[in-house]
Design an enzyme around this catalytic site. Structure first.
Site, mmCIF file in Angstrom:
data_model
loop_
_atom_site.group_PDB
_atom_site.id
_atom_site.type_symbol
_atom_site.label_atom_id
_atom_site.label_comp_id
_atom_site.label_asym_id
_atom_site.label_seq_id
_atom_site.Cartn_x
_atom_site.Cartn_y
_atom_site.Cartn_z
ATOM 1 N N GLU A 322 0.866 -1.188 0.000
ATOM 2 C CA GLU A 322 0.000 0.000 0.000
ATOM 3 C C GLU A 322 0.893 1.225 0.000
ATOM 4 O O GLU A 322 1.541 1.537 0.995
ATOM 5 C CB GLU A 322 -0.927 -0.014 1.217
ATOM 6 C CG GLU A 322 -2.066 0.986 1.130
ATOM 7 C CD GLU A 322 -1.696 2.365 1.651
ATOM 8 O OE1 GLU A 322 -1.506 3.281 0.814
ATOM 9 O OE2 GLU A 322 -1.574 2.521 2.866
ATOM 10 N N CYS A 360 -2.324 9.022 3.283
ATOM 11 C CA CYS A 360 -2.155 8.376 1.975
ATOM 12 C C CYS A 360 -3.376 8.546 1.088
ATOM 13 O O CYS A 360 -3.257 8.561 -0.142
ATOM 14 C CB CYS A 360 -1.805 6.904 2.146
ATOM 15 S SG CYS A 360 -3.062 5.940 3.007
#
Length: 553
Positions: A322, A360
């Site tokens: 990720e 993020c």
């Protein structure tokens, strides 16, 4: 007399029926009590670090840094104030080897546990109080009794505001625990799969079995959630975890992992199932290439991901990656000015400035169609100018600040250079944009809330993940152009689309924007714990969260 005779009739044995019903009731009550007690949480305590207690004041470092000249220790400090929190000895290759052995031994027994036993550990974490559960009413458990302590530790180590810690750390982790307790077994229960005509006499079953010892290399921006989330999933699948937290948040990660380890001990299981291994990058390669590790979850930047994946390839270890994003928020012209001001702009502010932009899935680009673009400029500028910087743990600032610092001073020169370059290429600066020295906390790593418009896709700032409190406004000529701009970066983590609910262009955007996850008229709605989380393209591969996340490990 007839009534009396009816009750005494041999044809209707009421006494026997009543006795049988009473016995069934008693057995049922005992059974329910037994099964409930089998998963009942256990009371336990976790010592709070001195630095998180009221009245603590630490030495302020002249030049805050996690590195110390002449020492391998990790120097921990508050990025909002520069206050020293202490030192953490980093893991060594030998230490990692020992941790793998300990975790593997503990996992052999843990793999034999039932889902009820695993749920009991998670319930114990969820209901973690300062005193035994029997003496504590439900309203004074985990989220009320310990949330202030958890938030304080998270704020100390990351500098984030208390609101960010409460919503982005604690609430999300509680939901992860609750979802796994309620739905985890269903996701991992063996299931039948269809066969074909020639094999119709065969029986097909898929089983999800523990992998063994897993590793999670997690980022610093959400130290509590990023530590607890892989712990929760790993424990429920029957595996053990080697947690490699960021060096930037080694102080808080030590405390947060102790919460899970203490819960295991309280439930009579080995705490060795969870190993915390803060270490320097050169040592992390020993962990990610270790043959004793069955799976790696990595949360971080693209450059580091290349190193992690290359290292994992040595032992052919699968990796869930990720990475960052350059998430777009597409604003269609079907919105009314009123909806734009009162519904959309508040969501944009949250998506851009939560955790000082160090998120993020934060909104890094606002891509607006012409009419919305012109309306957004004054609306955003007015709000962004009012945002206040500071430390949420300072008594005189706790209720008056909106944004904390960056995690370190390292990105500040790069951010300033990107902004300067953008201005030279035609961008317009409305506020912020320059390095900032806080009047009360000069050793803090602050960057002012910044707003730039007239950003074009070819500008470096439009292609670079900023991870900072910077709003970029881009103008699209129409919906197709907005989609083209949204897809113009190497990233594809999340995205948002805003428009009138009846606007067919919403569905056009959802189907054509390249992203792992998309919210409609919202930001980050896909970060529900029951949904798979992850991206496409340069934002990584694999999923954690939801059934897919559990089955992946």
């Amino acid at each position: 007399m007839e009534l009396s005779g009816l009750f005494l009739s041999r044809d209707l044995p009421w006494i026997e029926i009543c006795i049988a019903a009473f016995c069934i009731l008693i057995v049922s009550t005992i059974a329910k009590s037994f099964f409930r007690d089998e998963e009942a949480p256990v009371g336990y305590t976790v010592p709070l670090p001195e630095q998180a207690k009221p009245g603590w004041t630490g030495k302020t470092l002249d030049e805050p840094s996690i590195k110390i000249s002449g020492s391998s220790a990790i120097q921990c400090y508050n990025p909002a104030t520069g206050q020293l929190l202490g030192y953490v000895n980093p893991a060594t290759p030998d230490g990692i080897d020992r941790a793998v052995v300990k975790a593997a031994e503990a996992q052999k027994e843990w793999a034999k546990t039932t889902f009820k036993q695993r749920r009991r550990v998670l319930r114990t974490m969820l209901n973690w109080p300062r005193q035994p559960v029997d003496n504590l009413p439900p309203s004074r458990r985990f989220n009320l009794d310990n949330q202030d302590d958890i938030a304080t530790v998270a704020c100390l180590d990351s500098g984030k505001t208390r609101v960010d810690a409460m919503l982005g750390e604690i609430l999300v982790t509680i939901e992860k625990l609750k979802w796994t307790i309620q739905h985890g077994e269903k996701a991992l229960r063996p299931e039948q799969r269809p066969t074909n005509f020639l094999m119709m006499y065969k029986y097909n079953e898929v089983r999800w079995e523990p992998l063994g010892v897993l590793a999670a290399c997690v980022s610093w921006n959400y130290p509590f959630h990023n530590a607890l989330s892989p712990i929760i999933s790993t424990l429920f699948t029957g595996s053990a975890l080697l947690l490699k937290p960021s060096e930037q948040t080694a102080f808080s990660s030590t405390y947060f992992t102790s919460i899970a380890r203490a819960a295991l001990t309280a439930c009579s299981h080995s705490p060795n199932l969870i190993q915390s291994l803060p270490c320097w990058p050169q040592t992390a390669n020993h962990l990610t290439s270790h043959p004793g590790v069955a799976h790696i979850t990595f949360i971080g930047s693209r450059p580091v991901a290349h190193t992690v994946c290359a290292s994992a390839a040595k032992s052919i270890t699968p990796v869930c990656v990720e990475l960052g994003g350059k998430d777009p928020a597409v604003i269609l012209d079907s919105l009314t000015p009123c909806d734009l001001e009162h519904k959309v702009v508040p969501i944009l502010m949250k998506g851009i400035f939560t955790s000082a932009g160090q998120n993020c899935i934060g909104i890094e680009r606002i891509i607006a169609c012409p009419r919305s673009y012109n309306l957004l400029i004054p609306l955003l500028e007015t709000r962004i100018r009012t945002l206040r910087l500071g430390s949420s743990l300072s008594a005189n600032e706790e209720k008056t600040i909106d944004i904390g610092p960056l995690i370190s001073s390292a990105p500040i020169p790069k951010l300033h250079n990107l902004i300067t370059t953008s201005l030279s290429l035609g961008a317009r600066l409305h506020c912020g944009g320059k390095p900032y020295t806080h009047p009360t906390h000069p050793q803090g790593h602050y960057f002012p809330p910044t707003f730039l418009s007239a950003i074009t896709p070819t500008m470096p700032i439009a292609q670079t993940e900023l991870f900072a409190p910077i709003a970029l406004l881009m103008c699209a000529s129409n919906t197709n152009d907005a989609i083209k701009i949204a897809n113009s970066t190497p990233y594809a983590l999340g995205a948002s689309v805003f428009g009138d609910p009846s606007d067919p262009d919403i569905e056009t955007c959802v189907s054509r924007i390249e992203a792992g996850m998309i919210s409609v008229n919202d930001f980050g709605a896909y970060y529900a714990t029951g949904l798979p989380f992850g991206g496409r393209k340069g934002s990584g591969y694999g999923r954690f969260g939801g059934e897919e996340g559990l089955r992946g490990i």
